[in-house]
Design an enzyme around this catalytic site. Structure first.
Site, short mmCIF file in Angstrom:
data_model
loop_
_atom_site.label_atom_id
_atom_site.label_comp_id
_atom_site.label_asym_id
_atom_site.label_seq_id
_atom_site.Cartn_x
_atom_site.Cartn_y
_atom_site.Cartn_z
N THR A 176 28.36 38.36 48.91
CA THR A 176 28.09 39.88 48.27
C THR A 176 26.50 39.80 48.33
O THR A 176 26.02 38.99 48.68
CB THR A 176 28.86 39.91 46.81
OG1 THR A 176 29.97 39.99 46.53
CG2 THR A 176 28.08 40.86 45.98
N GLY A 230 36.01 37.62 42.29
CA GLY A 230 35.80 38.90 41.66
C GLY A 230 36.73 38.90 40.43
O GLY A 230 36.38 39.67 39.29
N1 ASP Z 1 32.59 39.28 44.17
C1 ASP Z 1 32.97 39.83 45.33
C2 ASP Z 1 34.49 40.24 45.12
O1 ASP Z 1 35.07 39.70 44.54
C3 ASP Z 1 32.99 38.61 46.20
C4 ASP Z 1 31.78 37.61 46.29
O2 ASP Z 1 30.84 37.91 45.63
O3 ASP Z 1 31.83 36.72 46.93
O4 ASP Z 1 34.58 41.26 45.70
#
Ligand code: ASP
Length: 319
Positions: A176, A230
């Site tokens: 992200t 997430g």
């Molecule tokens: N937080 C993001 C999601 O779950 C993915 C990540 O940051 O690795 O979409």
């Protein structure tokens, strides 16, 4: 002089050190530095934290090194569905888009949703139509696809076929980008953008577009942008949790952030990290994985970037 500060992350799903060539690691660090420069140029000339976090995130969305915009992860059907959000700590105004299949820079659309003010979160085709009407660039799906993401999807599907998904490395799963900032007028802002995780279910929405979970900013307290699993960020309402610990328990930024990343999220075996900036300009970047793409600029212009344990100090930026 009042404090200003900027911190960014490019996800905590970094690869094992040997998975990328030294040139690729250096390329990722260079793009982190460019993102910091873009944000800092705004902050140091008296611009707003909101503009700074948006500018920093745009640079990372346009980079193939991170899972957002160009180079975003693919879902189980080999489709990109992009999530992003932004929050203004001075007014608690916020905007977000989720499951966009076409917006070139989802963070710009999140900002436009916030400015329009009649919704906080727009989803899917409606978000894509909104962006077009707002005059933002849209792209065909092929624009977002890089070879690395195709390989990662194939690897994850092979894990699923063998029943070994649980042992997949964090890097094969997610990533992200995000930015947090404090400006010279004392306002805080946060922004986050992602392709979600590799091989995610069709229509799955992560924490990044959920205000309070993946993104949160409140003047006088802190601004937070998260990365990691997430679902667990949503359940722990991570950004708001950190702000609440500070506001209600009187914890400092580091204590509150460490508690959430190293205790609360760790307990779920959830790979997680975040960047946060406090109302005093303090910066933290904790993670419980092998590494996290990250960087920050301190109030006096000192610049740092890192991927794993080692943090590189780069030439300073003028204030
Ligand atoms: N937080 C993001 C999601 O779950 C993915 C990540 O940051 O690795 O979409």
């Amino acid at each position: 002089m009042t404090n200003i500060a900027l911190a960014i992350h490019g996800g905590c799903g970094v690869m094992a050190k040997l998975d990328l060539s030294e040139a690729e690691w250096a390329g990722a660090r260079a793009d982190l530095a460019s993102a910091l420069k873009a944000g800092w140029a705004i902050l140091s000339s008296g611009g707003s934290s909101l503009d700074a976090v948006e500018a920093a995130v745009v640079v990372m969305e346009d980079s193939p090194h991170f899972n957002a915009g160009y180079g975003a992860a693919l879902n189980e059907h080999g489709i990109h569905e992009l999530d992003a959000s932004i929050m203004d700590g001075s007014s608690l105004a916020a905007g977000a888009v989720c499951a966009s299949r076409a917006i070139r820079n989802p963070i710009k659309a999140a900002r436009a949703v916030m400015e329009k003010g009649d919704a906080v979160l727009l989803n899917g085709p409606a978000a894509d139509r909104f962006a077009e009407v707002a005059g933002l660039a849209t792209e065909p799906q092929t624009y977002f696809t890089t070879e690395r993401r195709l390989i990662a999807l194939a690897a994850m599907k092979a894990h699923v076929a063998r029943g070994t998904s649980a042992s997949a490395k964090e890097a094969e799963k997610h990533g992200t980008v995000g930015a947090v900032a404090l400006d010279a007028t004392g306002h805080l802002a946060a922004a986050t953008s992602t392709g979600g995780y590799n091989n995610k279910p069709d229509g799955r929405i992560g924490d990044s577009p959920i205000i309070g979970a993946g993104t949160y900013a409140r003047d006088g307290v802190c601004a937070v942008s998260g990365t990691g699993k997430g679902e667990v960020f949503i359940r722990h309402v991570v950004g708001h949790e950190i702000a609440s610990r500070m506001a209600y328990l009187g914890e400092d930024l580091k204590t509150a952030s460490d508690k959430v990343i190293h205790e609360d999220l760790k307990r779920h075996n959830a790979g997680a990290g975040l960047v946060a900036v406090g109302a005093d300009g303090s910066i933290v970047a904790p993670y419980n994985t092998d590494g996290m793409f990250r960087g920050w600029v301190t109030s006096n212009g000192d610049v740092f970037v890192g991927t794993h344990d080692k943090v590189f100090q780069l030439p300073g930026l003028a204030r």
